[in-house]
Design an enzyme around this catalytic site. Structure first.
Site, mmCIF file in Angstrom:
data_model
loop_
_atom_site.group_PDB
_atom_site.id
_atom_site.type_symbol
_atom_site.label_atom_id
_atom_site.label_comp_id
_atom_site.label_asym_id
_atom_site.label_seq_id
_atom_site.Cartn_x
_atom_site.Cartn_y
_atom_site.Cartn_z
ATOM 1 C CG ASN A 290 -6.276 -59.684 19.706
ATOM 2 O OD1 ASN A 290 -5.455 -59.483 20.100
ATOM 3 N ND2 ASN A 290 -6.983 -59.417 18.283
ATOM 4 C CG HIS B 39 -6.598 -54.809 15.835
ATOM 5 N ND1 HIS B 39 -5.221 -55.195 15.453
ATOM 6 C CD2 HIS B 39 -7.207 -54.426 14.545
ATOM 7 C CE1 HIS B 39 -5.045 -54.741 14.427
ATOM 8 N NE2 HIS B 39 -6.302 -54.160 13.724
ATOM 9 C CG ASN C 116 -2.397 -52.108 26.065
ATOM 10 O OD1 ASN C 116 -3.510 -51.244 25.707
ATOM 11 N ND2 ASN C 116 -1.515 -51.850 24.514
ATOM 12 C CG MET D 176 3.059 -57.902 17.608
ATOM 13 S SD MET D 176 1.302 -57.431 16.859
ATOM 14 C CE MET D 176 1.373 -55.819 17.347
ATOM 15 N NE ARG D 177 3.495 -67.476 16.417
ATOM 16 C CZ ARG D 177 3.973 -68.282 15.428
ATOM 17 N NH1 ARG D 177 5.185 -67.696 15.033
ATOM 18 N NH2 ARG D 177 3.544 -69.287 14.778
ATOM 19 N NE ARG E 159 -0.475 -70.843 11.181
ATOM 20 C CZ ARG E 159 -1.656 -70.212 11.443
ATOM 21 N NH1 ARG E 159 -1.792 -69.433 12.343
ATOM 22 N NH2 ARG E 159 -2.603 -70.893 10.661
ATOM 23 C CG ASP F 183 -5.863 -58.253 14.781
ATOM 24 O OD1 ASP F 183 -5.599 -58.513 15.833
ATOM 25 O OD2 ASP F 183 -5.001 -57.908 13.917
ATOM 26 C CD GLU G 37 -5.983 -70.847 11.610
ATOM 27 O OE1 GLU G 37 -6.364 -71.868 12.193
ATOM 28 O OE2 GLU G 37 -5.156 -70.534 10.603
ATOM 29 N N GLY H 273 4.751 -53.650 26.191
ATOM 30 C CA GLY H 273 3.988 -53.969 27.248
ATOM 31 C C GLY H 273 3.252 -52.984 28.059
HETATM 32 C C1 GAR Z 1 -1.077 -52.295 21.008
HETATM 33 O O1 GAR Z 1 -1.069 -51.108 19.947
HETATM 34 C C2 GAR Z 1 -1.979 -53.404 20.474
HETATM 35 O O2 GAR Z 1 -3.246 -52.857 19.999
HETATM 36 C C3 GAR Z 1 -1.210 -53.669 19.130
HETATM 37 O O3 GAR Z 1 0.169 -53.942 19.761
HETATM 38 C C4 GAR Z 1 0.333 -52.778 20.556
HETATM 39 C C5 GAR Z 1 1.155 -53.486 21.977
HETATM 40 O O4 GAR Z 1 1.377 -52.338 22.559
HETATM 41 N N1 GAR Z 1 -1.535 -55.055 18.838
HETATM 42 C C6 GAR Z 1 -1.914 -55.382 17.378
HETATM 43 O O5 GAR Z 1 -1.410 -54.731 16.569
HETATM 44 C C7 GAR Z 1 -2.713 -56.693 17.278
HETATM 45 N N2 GAR Z 1 -2.837 -56.875 15.873
HETATM 46 P P1 GAR Z 1 2.159 -52.750 24.042
HETATM 47 O O6 GAR Z 1 3.254 -53.567 23.909
HETATM 48 O O7 GAR Z 1 2.877 -51.291 24.545
HETATM 49 O O8 GAR Z 1 0.878 -53.010 24.846
#
Ligand code: GAR
Length: 225
Positions: A124, A126, A24, A100-101, A75, A167, A164, A22
C-alpha cells in the site's frame, strides 16, 4: 506455466488496485515498460468506473475490471468478490495505488506471502509518515495542520498490508516531505506526488528483484498446440 507447473515468465505479475486518477499507476506502468521494474502490470482493478486509472490502463492495453459494491452488500461479501477478481490475474503482488477502501481480512488472507521474508503480497502507498494521518485526504489534512502552525512536515510511505487496518503495516520505505510556508495546497500536493512516484517505483524495483515464489526456467518449452 508448463504442464509440470514450471513458470516460464521471470517477470513479476502486478495487479494494481486504484480508485482515482492513477498517476501512481502510470509511474508503475512506465517503469515496467522501460524495464526498470522486473514486472508487468497484468491488470488494473477498481471499485470506481470511469476513472483516470482505468483509462490509463486501457491506453496501455492492460486488462481492467471494475467491482462496485452492491446495494446492502456486506464488506466481507464485497471483499470476497474483489479477491476473486484479483486472483484471476494470478498476481505475485497486489499494489494499492490510491485504492480508497479499507480491505478486511477476507481480502488480506487471500494474498498471504509464501515467502517468510515478505510479510504479505499486498503493498500500500499512503501520503503520510508511518503512523500519521490514516485514511482519506491525508494531503489536505497535513496542509491544514501546517496552516495552523501545528505541522511543518508530512511524508510518504510504502508498506506491506498483512492484516486489516487503515494505512498501517510493516514499512518498506518512507520519506519526510516538508510543507513550506510559501506552499499552496497544489504545491504541496505536487511535492507529495513526486515523492510517491519515486518511492513506489523504487520499492517495486527492489521487491521484483527477488526470485519468484515458483521455480522459473527459460529453458523449458511449452508443449506445442
Ligand atoms: C495518492 O496520493 C495515494 O497516496 C493516495 O491516493 C492518491 C492516489 O493518487 N492514497 C491514500 O490516500 C490511501 N490512504 P493517484 O490516483 O494519482 O495515484
Amino acid at each position: 506455466m508448463t504442464e509440470s507447473g514450471v513458470r516460464l515468465d521471470s517477470r513479476h505479475r502486478i495487479v494494481v488496485l486504484a480508485s482515482g486518477e492513477g498517476t501512481n499507476l502510470q509511474a508503475i506502468i512506465d517503469s515496467c515498460q522501460s524495464g526498470a521494474i522486473n514486472g508487468n502490470v497484468v491488470a488494473v482493478v477498481s471499485n470506481q468506473p470511469e476513472i483516470g486509472a482505468i483509462r490509463r490502463a486501457q491506453r496501455n492495453d492492460i486488462a481492467t475490471r471494475v467491482i462496485t459494491k452492491l446495494a446492502g452488500e456486506s464488506r466481507q461479501s464485497f471483499d470476497a468478490r474483489l479477491a476473486e477478481a484479483v486472483s484471476a490475474y494470478e498476481p505475485d503482488w497486489v499494489v494499492l495505488a490510491g485504492f480508497m477502501r479499507v480491505l478486511s481480512d477476507t481480502f488480506v488472507a487471500r494474498f498471504a506471502s509464501p515467502n517468510p521474508q515478505t510479510p504479505s503480497r499486498i503493498i500500500n502507498l499512503h501520503p503520510a509518515a508511518p503512523g500519521e494521518l490514516p485514511g482519506i485526504h491525508a494531503i489536505e489534512r497535513a496542509f491544514a495542520e501546517a496552516q495552523t502552525g501545528s505541522r511543518v512536515t508530512s511524508g510518504v510511505m510504502v508498506h506491506f498490508v498483512d492484516s486489516e487496518g487503515v494505512d498501517c503495516g510493516p514499512v518498506i520505505a518512507s520519506v519526510a516531505v516538508p510543507i513550506l510556508a510559501t506552499d499552496t495546497l497544489n504545491d504541496f500536493t505536487a511535492r507529495i506526488h513526486h515523492h510517491e512516484h519515486e518511492m513506489l517505483v523504487s520499492a517495486l524495483q527492489k521487491i521484483c528483484n527477488q526470485p519468484l515464489p515458483s521455480k522459473v526456467s527459460s529453458s523449458v518449452k511449452e508443449p506445442m498446440s
